[in-house]
Design a protein around this motif. Structure first.
Motif, PDB file in Angstrom:
ATOM      1  N   VAL A   3       8.363 -11.886 -10.511  1.00 54.11           N
ATOM      2  CA  VAL A   3       9.199 -10.761 -10.923  1.00 54.11           C
ATOM      3  C   VAL A   3      10.293 -10.557  -9.881  1.00 54.11           C
ATOM      4  N   ASP A   4      11.537 -10.539 -10.319  1.00 58.07           N
ATOM      5  CA  ASP A   4      12.644 -10.314  -9.391  1.00 58.07           C
ATOM      6  C   ASP A   4      12.704  -8.822  -9.062  1.00 58.07           C
ATOM      7  N   GLY A   5      12.243  -8.467  -7.874  1.00 57.09           N
ATOM      8  CA  GLY A   5      12.232  -7.073  -7.466  1.00 57.09           C
ATOM      9  C   GLY A   5      10.825  -6.628  -7.106  1.00 57.09           C
ATOM     10  N   PRO A   6      10.679  -5.381  -6.669  1.00 57.69           N
ATOM     11  CA  PRO A   6       9.357  -4.865  -6.315  1.00 57.69           C
ATOM     12  C   PRO A   6       8.391  -4.927  -7.485  1.00 57.69           C
ATOM     13  N   LEU A   7       7.102  -4.976  -7.166  1.00 62.65           N
ATOM     14  CA  LEU A   7       6.070  -5.130  -8.179  1.00 62.65           C
ATOM     15  C   LEU A   7       5.645  -3.802  -8.786  1.00 62.65           C
ATOM     16  N   ARG A   8       6.138  -2.701  -8.286  1.00 61.59           N
ATOM     17  CA  ARG A   8       5.699  -1.385  -8.728  1.00 61.59           C
ATOM     18  C   ARG A   8       5.785  -1.238 -10.246  1.00 61.59           C
ATOM     19  N   GLY A   9       4.693  -0.764 -10.853  1.00 61.40           N
ATOM     20  CA  GLY A   9       4.636  -0.623 -12.291  1.00 61.40           C
ATOM     21  C   GLY A   9       4.282  -1.900 -13.012  1.00 61.40           C
ATOM     22  N   ARG A  10       4.174  -3.006 -12.257  1.00 65.88           N
ATOM     23  CA  ARG A  10       3.862  -4.291 -12.874  1.00 65.88           C
ATOM     24  C   ARG A  10       2.723  -5.003 -12.150  1.00 65.88           C
ATOM     25  N   GLN A  11       2.091  -4.286 -11.202  1.00 67.57           N
ATOM     26  CA  GLN A  11       1.044  -4.899 -10.403  1.00 67.57           C
ATOM     27  C   GLN A  11      -0.216  -5.212 -11.207  1.00 67.57           C
ATOM     28  N   HIS A  12      -0.308  -4.693 -12.446  1.00 63.17           N
ATOM     29  CA  HIS A  12      -1.471  -4.998 -13.284  1.00 63.17           C
ATOM     30  C   HIS A  12      -1.360  -6.373 -13.942  1.00 63.17           C
ATOM     31  N   LEU A  13      -0.187  -6.981 -13.916  1.00 64.18           N
ATOM     32  CA  LEU A  13      -0.012  -8.290 -14.538  1.00 64.18           C
ATOM     33  C   LEU A  13      -0.722  -9.349 -13.694  1.00 64.18           C
ATOM     34  N   PRO A  14      -1.508 -10.228 -14.308  1.00 63.20           N
ATOM     35  CA  PRO A  14      -2.253 -11.230 -13.537  1.00 63.20           C
ATOM     36  C   PRO A  14      -1.357 -12.317 -12.975  1.00 63.20           C
ATOM     37  N   ARG A  15      -1.779 -12.869 -11.827  1.00 68.89           N
ATOM     38  CA  ARG A  15      -1.099 -14.000 -11.184  1.00 68.89           C
ATOM     39  C   ARG A  15       0.411 -13.742 -11.081  1.00 68.89           C
ATOM     40  N   THR A  16       0.749 -12.612 -10.485  1.00 71.66           N
ATOM     41  CA  THR A  16       2.140 -12.161 -10.445  1.00 71.66           C
ATOM     42  C   THR A  16       2.575 -11.858  -9.025  1.00 71.66           C
ATOM     43  N   LEU A  17       3.807 -12.267  -8.697  1.00 75.73           N
ATOM     44  CA  LEU A  17       4.429 -11.984  -7.410  1.00 75.73           C
ATOM     45  C   LEU A  17       5.673 -11.136  -7.621  1.00 75.73           C
TER      46      LEU A  17
ATOM     47  N   THR B  47       5.179 -14.803   7.405  1.00 78.12           N
ATOM     48  CA  THR B  47       4.353 -13.964   8.263  1.00 78.12           C
ATOM     49  C   THR B  47       2.948 -13.920   7.684  1.00 78.12           C
ATOM     50  N   PRO B  48       1.969 -13.475   8.450  1.00 74.43           N
ATOM     51  CA  PRO B  48       0.658 -13.199   7.855  1.00 74.43           C
ATOM     52  C   PRO B  48       0.775 -12.101   6.793  1.00 74.43           C
ATOM     53  N   VAL B  49      -0.198 -12.060   5.915  1.00 79.09           N
ATOM     54  CA  VAL B  49      -0.244 -11.045   4.867  1.00 79.09           C
ATOM     55  C   VAL B  49      -0.584  -9.692   5.489  1.00 79.09           C
ATOM     56  N   PHE B  50       0.099  -8.647   5.051  1.00 81.53           N
ATOM     57  CA  PHE B  50      -0.230  -7.285   5.464  1.00 81.53           C
ATOM     58  C   PHE B  50      -0.309  -6.406   4.214  1.00 81.53           C
ATOM     59  N   ARG B  51      -0.885  -5.229   4.375  1.00 78.25           N
ATOM     60  CA  ARG B  51      -1.004  -4.298   3.260  1.00 78.25           C
ATOM     61  C   ARG B  51      -0.227  -3.039   3.596  1.00 78.25           C
ATOM     62  N   MET B  52       0.494  -2.501   2.622  1.00 75.46           N
ATOM     63  CA  MET B  52       1.281  -1.300   2.859  1.00 75.46           C
ATOM     64  C   MET B  52       1.320  -0.471   1.590  1.00 75.46           C
ATOM     65  N   GLY B  53       1.754   0.784   1.755  1.00 78.80           N
ATOM     66  CA  GLY B  53       1.891   1.616   0.583  1.00 78.80           C
ATOM     67  C   GLY B  53       2.033   3.079   0.925  1.00 78.80           C
TER      68      GLY B  53
ATOM     69  N   ALA C 168      -2.507  -4.955  -4.738  1.00 75.56           N
ATOM     70  CA  ALA C 168      -3.525  -4.572  -3.765  1.00 75.56           C
ATOM     71  C   ALA C 168      -4.911  -4.560  -4.380  1.00 75.56           C
ATOM     72  N   ASP C 169      -5.012  -4.725  -5.693  1.00 75.57           N
ATOM     73  CA  ASP C 169      -6.313  -4.776  -6.348  1.00 75.57           C
ATOM     74  C   ASP C 169      -7.005  -6.120  -6.154  1.00 75.57           C
TER      75      ASP C 169
END
Length: 341
Positions: A198-212, A240-246, A276-277
């Protein structure tokens, strides 16, 4: 009680591509973020280092790139009776409205023994009137209708910003619909192990499987000084290493450097997100996969002024979607003569 008042409006002659005739205040610079941050997801914070591509990572047979484009065809001023004027327009009772066209589409890239292909497999186009005017109604125009979308005024948010955000949300919703439809059309063999970018932030689309989520423009600095310094030191292909934010929503993220010519410290840097799920191991696997996939599609400055971040499948999709939006001059002229329903 529903109040029905005929809508009247006038079209601003100023070319919408130059913005509105009144200015809004904007801030420049890379501001710090207040997002919660966990940097010891993949490795401890004091052992952060550049992560090179993992040998043997298999490129997916099917990669889908979803993107959307938006364009303001005209700004209009909608007349409102004095008793309905909520202070969201001009002092003479006219409220601002944005007549916009927006579209979403998907580029399908396939990698088989027979060769590599890329094609647009689906697109959807919408036109809308975005305003706070309660008297607003749909406007008929050649090539489609400008469906009225009325939002509540917010004294804390400048009106152009409020309407632009509503337009952006409608576009994001359309991207989800387009992406799901494109995936549903794939053969089962193509769906297995596919990847959606997805071109852009994942917000609102993070439920889609196998998605960046793929972010090529940086508005905030998320990492602390020590970790942020690593970003500028990345070599092409490293991350970089993976990090979590929000804040009100969480996601895993990492920075990746695409192939680039030497230049600014953050030249060729993109930020990638996933849900993050997911389990940490799944997020890390997606991070390695992004190194194998995204680097492959990096554009060249010879062909694209936004290289290398504007990936070839996205750049081609944007160009095609803008063509499908229709001629802006014709639509602008038609809005000056058409009337609402």
């Amino acid at each position: 009680m529903t109040i029905t008042v005929p809508m009247t409006y006038s079209v601003e002659a100023w070319d919408p591509s130059y913005g509105t005739t009144f200015a809004t205040e904007e801030q420049d610079g890379l501001a710090g973020s207040e997002a919660e941050l966990e940097v010891d997801i993949e490795v401890p914070a004091d052992r952060w280092r550049a992560v090179s591509p993992r040998p043997g990572v298999k490129h997916p047979q099917t990669v889908l790139f979803v993107d959307g484009v938006r364009r303001v065809d005209a700004r209009i001023w909608i007349s409102q009776p004095e008793e309905l004027d909520g202070g969201d327009g001009l002092d003479d009772g006219a409220a601002l409205g944005l007549c916009a066209s927006y579209a979403s589409g998907v580029t399908l890239c396939q990698h088989t023994a027979a060769g590599n292909t890329a094609r647009v497999v689906g697109s959807q186009i919408r036109r809308g009137l975005f305003t706070t005017a309660v008297t607003a109604s749909t406007i008929d125009a050649p090539g489609g209708n400008y469906q009225a979308h009325i939002t509540d005024a917010d004294p804390a948010t400048p009106l152009p910003q409020l309407l632009s955000a509503e337009l952006q949300q409608r576009l994001a919703d359309l991207e989800v619909v387009t992406a799901v439809a494109a995936r549903d059309q794939l053969d089962p063999s193509q769906q297995e192990g596919d990847l959606l970018v997805v071109d852009g932030p994942l917000r609102g689309r993070q439920h889609l499987p196998r998605t960046l989520g793929y972010i090529k423009t940086h508005h905030s600095r998320y990492l602390e000084v020590e970790q942020n310094r690593l970003v500028a030191q990345l070599e092409p292909g490293q991350r970089t290493p993976v990090f979590r934010m929000g804040t009100n929503w969480k996601r895993f993220s990492w920075y990746l450097r695409l192939p680039y010519r030497e230049g600014a410290p953050w030249a060729g840097i993109v930020r990638v997100e996933c849900s993050a799920d997911l389990a940490v191991t799944e997020a890390v696997e997606l991070a390695y996969l992004s190194q194998a996939v995204l680097v492959r599609y990096a554009s060249s400055e010879i062909k694209d002024p936004r290289a290398p971040q504007n990936l070839y499948p996205i750049a081609g999709l944007e160009k095609e979607l803008r063509r499908r939006l229709g001629n802006p001059q014709i639509l602008h002229r038609s809005l000056r003569t058409r009337r609402p329903r």
